[in-house]
Design an enzyme around this catalytic site. Structure first.
Site, PDB file in Angstrom:
ATOM      1  N   TYR A 149       0.421  -9.214  12.787  1.00  0.00           N
ATOM      2  CA  TYR A 149       0.872  -7.853  12.476  1.00  0.00           C
ATOM      3  C   TYR A 149       2.114  -7.461  13.286  1.00  0.00           C
ATOM      4  O   TYR A 149       2.315  -7.922  14.417  1.00  0.00           O
ATOM      5  CB  TYR A 149      -0.230  -6.837  12.772  1.00  0.00           C
ATOM      6  CG  TYR A 149      -1.195  -6.614  11.627  1.00  0.00           C
ATOM      7  CD1 TYR A 149      -1.328  -5.362  11.034  1.00  0.00           C
ATOM      8  CD2 TYR A 149      -1.972  -7.645  11.132  1.00  0.00           C
ATOM      9  CE1 TYR A 149      -2.210  -5.150   9.985  1.00  0.00           C
ATOM     10  CE2 TYR A 149      -2.859  -7.452  10.088  1.00  0.00           C
ATOM     11  CZ  TYR A 149      -2.975  -6.199   9.524  1.00  0.00           C
ATOM     12  OH  TYR A 149      -3.838  -5.990   8.483  1.00  0.00           O
ATOM     13  N   ASP A 163       1.372   2.487  12.073  1.00  0.00           N
ATOM     14  CA  ASP A 163       0.355   3.302  12.746  1.00  0.00           C
ATOM     15  C   ASP A 163       0.978   4.446  13.545  1.00  0.00           C
ATOM     16  O   ASP A 163       0.384   5.517  13.673  1.00  0.00           O
ATOM     17  CB  ASP A 163      -0.486   2.421  13.672  1.00  0.00           C
ATOM     18  CG  ASP A 163      -1.376   1.472  12.879  1.00  0.00           C
ATOM     19  OD1 ASP A 163      -1.069   1.236  11.699  1.00  0.00           O
ATOM     20  OD2 ASP A 163      -2.364   0.967  13.427  1.00  0.00           O
ATOM     21  N   ASP A 171     -11.408  -0.955   3.558  1.00  0.00           N
ATOM     22  CA  ASP A 171     -11.568  -1.169   4.996  1.00  0.00           C
ATOM     23  C   ASP A 171     -11.798   0.169   5.706  1.00  0.00           C
ATOM     24  O   ASP A 171     -11.414   1.228   5.219  1.00  0.00           O
ATOM     25  CB  ASP A 171     -10.339  -1.866   5.581  1.00  0.00           C
ATOM     26  CG  ASP A 171      -9.116  -0.970   5.613  1.00  0.00           C
ATOM     27  OD1 ASP A 171      -8.778  -0.424   4.544  1.00  0.00           O
ATOM     28  OD2 ASP A 171      -8.505  -0.810   6.682  1.00  0.00           O
ATOM     29  N   GLU A 172     -12.466   0.090   6.849  1.00  0.00           N
ATOM     30  CA  GLU A 172     -12.599   1.205   7.803  1.00  0.00           C
ATOM     31  C   GLU A 172     -13.160   2.483   7.160  1.00  0.00           C
ATOM     32  O   GLU A 172     -12.780   3.584   7.520  1.00  0.00           O
ATOM     33  CB  GLU A 172     -11.236   1.487   8.459  1.00  0.00           C
ATOM     34  CG  GLU A 172     -10.692   0.298   9.222  1.00  0.00           C
ATOM     35  CD  GLU A 172      -9.351   0.552   9.897  1.00  0.00           C
ATOM     36  OE1 GLU A 172      -9.098  -0.048  10.954  1.00  0.00           O
ATOM     37  OE2 GLU A 172      -8.557   1.361   9.381  1.00  0.00           O
ATOM     38  N   GLU A 210       0.885  -1.172   0.000  1.00  0.00           N
ATOM     39  CA  GLU A 210       0.000   0.000   0.000  1.00  0.00           C
ATOM     40  C   GLU A 210       0.918   1.215   0.000  1.00  0.00           C
ATOM     41  O   GLU A 210       1.626   1.480   0.977  1.00  0.00           O
ATOM     42  CB  GLU A 210      -0.915   0.016   1.214  1.00  0.00           C
ATOM     43  CG  GLU A 210      -1.865   1.198   1.184  1.00  0.00           C
ATOM     44  CD  GLU A 210      -2.795   1.280   2.376  1.00  0.00           C
ATOM     45  OE1 GLU A 210      -3.380   2.369   2.579  1.00  0.00           O
ATOM     46  OE2 GLU A 210      -2.932   0.282   3.119  1.00  0.00           O
ATOM     47  N   ASN A 239      -5.891   2.324  -0.957  1.00  0.00           N
ATOM     48  CA  ASN A 239      -7.051   2.087  -0.112  1.00  0.00           C
ATOM     49  C   ASN A 239      -8.165   3.057  -0.477  1.00  0.00           C
ATOM     50  O   ASN A 239      -7.944   4.256  -0.610  1.00  0.00           O
ATOM     51  CB  ASN A 239      -6.672   2.240   1.362  1.00  0.00           C
ATOM     52  CG  ASN A 239      -7.566   1.414   2.255  1.00  0.00           C
ATOM     53  OD1 ASN A 239      -8.673   1.055   1.899  1.00  0.00           O
ATOM     54  ND2 ASN A 239      -7.063   1.099   3.445  1.00  0.00           N
TER      55      ASN A 239
END
Length: 633
Positions: A408, A452, A309-310, A207, A248
C-alpha cells in the site's frame, strides 16, 4: 510527473574481472584474449520493465529511423499498429506510417498468429534483426510486444539483435485506487492507465463515486460524471487495462447513504450508523442493486467489486441484535450474525452474475465465524491477516488475489518499502500472514493507493511515491521478482524505462514565479497583487500583499479534506507544509489569452468568485469555473 528516483547503475568491479582473466590463463590449455572471452559471453538482455526473461542475443542490431514503417496485414494487427503509431508520435518520433504491404529492412512488423499456443492471451514473441517483428497469439499479446519496443526506443533508436518469448506468470497484474470520498483528477488517472499499460499491468480497481441520476440525494462531492468515466474506460480499452469499479458495501457506505437514514444500521442505543447499510432491510439491497445498474451504464468490465470489508470496524455485532435475529430466521438456530453479512454478499453476487459480472471482495470479512459459505467463484482480494488464511481460501476453491497491505501507499501515512520487498524477492505468493509455495489458485497481485489522510499528500506526491511500487509489481507479477542483483540496479532499470508516451507533466506550472495582479474576468472581485511561488510537488501558492496565503479550509471535513461545495476560500497564515494552500493553474480551454482556471490541489474544486465578490470553491460541473487573469506586475 515529478522527477523519478534516479540511481546510477552499479559500476563493474575491474579488479574482479582482472582476477578472472588471470585465472583463465591457468585453467585453459591455450591463452584466451579478453576480447574473445567477451565474444563468447552471453549478451545481457536490453533493459525493460518487466525484464525480458528469455532473451537470446543475435548479431548486429535494429535501427529505428526516418524510413521505418509499421507493417500489419490484418484488422487486429493494424489496430495494434495504429496505437503504436499514436504512441510513437507522442514520444516525439514523428508520424510512422502503417502499411499492409511487404516488409523491408528497418520496418516494424506486427503480426497475430492464433496458432502459437506458447504465447497464450498476453504473451508475445519479439525478433530483432534487420527488421523488428512482434508476434502475439492474440491482440493483447501483440500490444504488449509494442510496449517492450517503446521502452527500448526510449533508451536508444538502436536495439541489439536478439529474440525473446515473453509470457506473464500471473493473469491479474494491477493497481487499486481509492478515489473514494476525495476526488482524484481524471488527468492523473489517465496518466496512470498509460503507465500501467506501458509496464504490462492490466487491471485497475477504482473505488469511486459516479454522479447518480437515480439517487441525486447521494451526490456529495468527490464524484465523477458519467462522461468522464466513459472517456477513462475508453482509454483503458485502447490500452488493454480493465477498469473494475467498486462501491464498498455494506460498510463504508456513507458517501451513498449519509442522507438516507432509512437505510442506515441502528444500534441498541438508537444511534444510526451513516457508514453501515442495514443488511436486514430488503430496501437496502434494492438500493445497492440500483447502483450496480447505474454503474453498468459506464463500466463494461466483467467484474464487480463490492468491497465487503470492515463492516463492523470499531464495533461488533452484539450492538445490533436484530442482525442475529435476521440470520437465524433465514438459516436456523445455529446461524451467526456473520451469516447475515455473508447472505448479503451472496445476494449481491447473484445479482451481479445475472448482469454478466463476477464478484470480487476483500478478505477481512471472512473471519470464519460464519456457517454460510461465500458463493463459489467469488474472487477474494487478500489484504489483511485474519483467521482464514489464503491457503484455506484456495483449498475451498476461491480465486485469490494478493493485495497485501505491505504493497500500500497511503496519503500522508504508510508507504510500501519497495526496496525491502525487492531484496526479500517478494512475489505474489507472499501474503500477509502466510507464504505459499505454489502459484496455483493465485490470480496475481496489485499495489493499492489509498487516501486515509486525504490532505496528507498531493496527487503529484502520490505519483512520485508510487513510481517504484508500480515498477516492482509489474516485475513481480510478470516474471522473475529479482532481475537485478540489488535494488539500486532495479531502480536504474526503472529509471531507464521511464514513463509511457503521452503521459502529461502535471507538475508544470504555466507561469513563472513572481508578482502578479490577480483578477477575475467577470470583474466580481477587486484585483489583488499576489506573489506566485511554485511548490516542490509542482503546484503554486498565492500570497497576498499582507503575506497571507490562499487556502481552502472551511466546510465539512471528510478524510481531513474540506469537501463542501460553495465553502469559503480565505487568506490564511502561510505554511509550506499545508497542502490546502497549493493550487493548480490550468490555461483556460476557451482560448482566452492570459486566462487560467485555478483548482485546489487537494479538494479538486475550482476557485470561483460569487456575485458579491467572495471567494468560494465549487465542482466544475456545478458552476462554470471562473476565469482568472494573472498579469505580471
Amino acid at each position: 510527473m515529478l522527477t523519478e528516483f534516479r540511481t546510477k547503475p552499479p559500476t563493474g568491479r575491474r579488479g574482479s574481472r582482472l582476477v578472472g582473466a588471470v585465472l583463465a590463463l591457468f585453467l585453459t590449455a591455450a591463452p584466451v584474449s579478453a576480447a574473445h572471452a567477451a565474444d563468447r559471453a552471453p549478451a545481457a538482455p536490453p533493459r525493460t520493465v518487466p525484464a525480458l526473461s528469455d532473451w537470446q542475443a543475435g548479431k548486429g542490431s535494429y535501427e529505428f529511423g526516418a524510413r521505418t514503417r509499421l507493417v500489419a496485414r490484418d484488422a487486429v494487427s493494424r489496430r495494434v499498429a495504429r496505437t503504436l503509431a499514436d504512441d510513437l508520435r507522442a514520444a516525439g518520433e514523428g508520424s510512422v506510417p502503417v502499411t499492409s504491404g511487404p516488409s523491408r529492412t528497418g520496418d516494424i512488423v506486427v503480426d497475430i498468429d492464433a496458432h502459437d499456443k506458447r504465447l497464450g492471451a498476453e504473451g508475445y514473441e519479439l525478433n530483432v534483426g534487420g527488421r523488428l517483428e512482434i508476434t502475439g497469439a492474440a491482440e493483447t499479446g501483440a500490444f504488449y510486444g509494442t510496449r517492450t519496443l517503446l521502452q527500448l526506443l526510449a533508451q536508444s533508436p538502436r536495439i541489439p539483435a536478439g529474440r525473446t518469448v515473453d509470457v506473464p506468470q500471473y493473469e491479474e497484474r494491477g493497481v487499486g485506487v481509492c478515489a473514494c470520498y476525495v476526488h482524484i483528477s481524471t488527468d492523473w488517472l489517465e496518466n496512470l492507465v498509460r503507465d500501467m499499460a506501458y509496464h504490462k499491468l492490466n487491471q485497475l480497481l477504482l473505488e469511486l463515486k459516479v454522479k447518480s441520476d437515480a439517487h441525486p440525494e447521494a451526490n456529495s462531492w468527490g464524484y465523477y460524471t458519467k462522461s468522464e468515466i466513459r472517456r477513462l474506460v475508453a482509454l483503458g480499452e485502447k490500452y488493454h487495462v480493465t477498469i473494475v469499479p467498486e462501491i464498498n458495501s455494506p460498510g463504508h457506505m456513507d458517501p451513498w447513504i449519509q442522507d438516507r437514514p432509512d437505510l442506515q444500521l441502528v444500534d441498541v442505543d438508537g444511534n444510526a450508523q451513516p457508514s453501515r447499510l442495514d443488511i436486514t432491510k430488503p430496501e437496502a439491497l434494492t438500493y445497492y442493486k440500483s447502483l450496480i445498474d447505474e454503474y453498468g451504464e459506464v463500466f463494461p468490465a466483467k467484474w464487480w467489486h463490492m468491497g465487503a470489508d470492515e463492516y463492523m470496524l470499531g464495533s461488533d455485532f452484539a450492538k445490533y441484535p436484530h442482525v442475529l435475529e435476521y440470520a437465524r430466521a433465514r438459516y436456523g438456530a445455529d446461524a451467526t450474525p456473520q451469516d447475515a453479512f455473508i447472505d448479503f454478499v451472496n445476494q449481491v453476487e447473484a445479482y451481479a452474475a445475472g448482469k454478466g459480472k463476477k464478484l470480487r471482495i476483500w478478505n477481512d470479512g471472512l473471519t470464519g465465524a460464519n456457517t454460510v459459505p461465500v458463493k463459489p467463484g467469488t474472487t477474494v482480494e487478500h489484504w489483511l491477516n485474519v483467521n482464514v488464511k489464503p491457503s484455506q481460501l484456495i483449498a475451498q476453491g476461491y480465486p485469490v488475489m494478493n493485495a497485501a497491505y505491505s504493497l500500500y501507499v497511503i496519503r500522508g501515512g504508510f508507504h510500501s518499502d519497495t526496496g525491502k520487498l525487492y531484496d526479500e524477492q517478494w512475489d505474489p505468493r507472499s501474503f500477509e500472514g502466510e507464504k505459499l509455495t505454489s502459484r496455483s489458485g493465485i490470480t496475481g497481485a496489485k499495489i493499492s493507493l489509498w487516501p486515509d489522510n486525504g490532505r496528507g499528500e498531493t496527487e503529484n506526491e502520490v505519483a512520485e511515491a508510487a513510481f517504484m511500487p508500480l515498477n516492482h509489481i509489474a516485475q513481480a507479477t510478470w516474471g522473475t521478482p529479482h532481475p537485478d542483483a540489488d535494488y539500486a540496479g532495479f531502480a536504474a532499470r526503472a529509471d531507464a524505462v521511464g514513463h509511457a508516451p503521452g503521459v502529461r507533466d502535471l507538475t508544470r506550472v504555466p507561469l513563472a514565479d513572481g508578482t502578479y495582479t490577480l483578477a477575475d474576468r467577470g470583474h466580481r472581485t477587486t484585483p489583488a497583487q499576489v506573489r506566485l511561488t511554485r511548490t516542490a510537488d509542482g503546484y503554486a501558492t498565492l500570497t497576498n500583499a499582507a503575506g497571507a496565503c490562499l487556502e481552502t479550509r472551511s466546510g465539512k471535513l471528510t478524510l481531513n479534506v474540506p469537501l463542501e461545495p460553495g465553502s469559503a476560500v480565505t487568506w490564511e497564515t502561510c505554511d509550506a507544509k499545508n497542502t490546502l494552500q497549493r493550487w493548480q493553474l490550468t490555461p483556460d480551454r476557451g482560448g482566452d489569452k492570459g486566462g487560467h482556471r485555478i483548482t485546489s490541489a487537494i479538494t479538486r474544486m475550482t476557485l470561483d468568485a460569487t456575485s458579491d465578490g467572495a471567494l468560494v470553491q465549487y465542482p466544475p460541473d456545478q458552476k462554470a469555473p471562473t476565469t482568472w487573469t494573472l498579469t505580471r506586475a
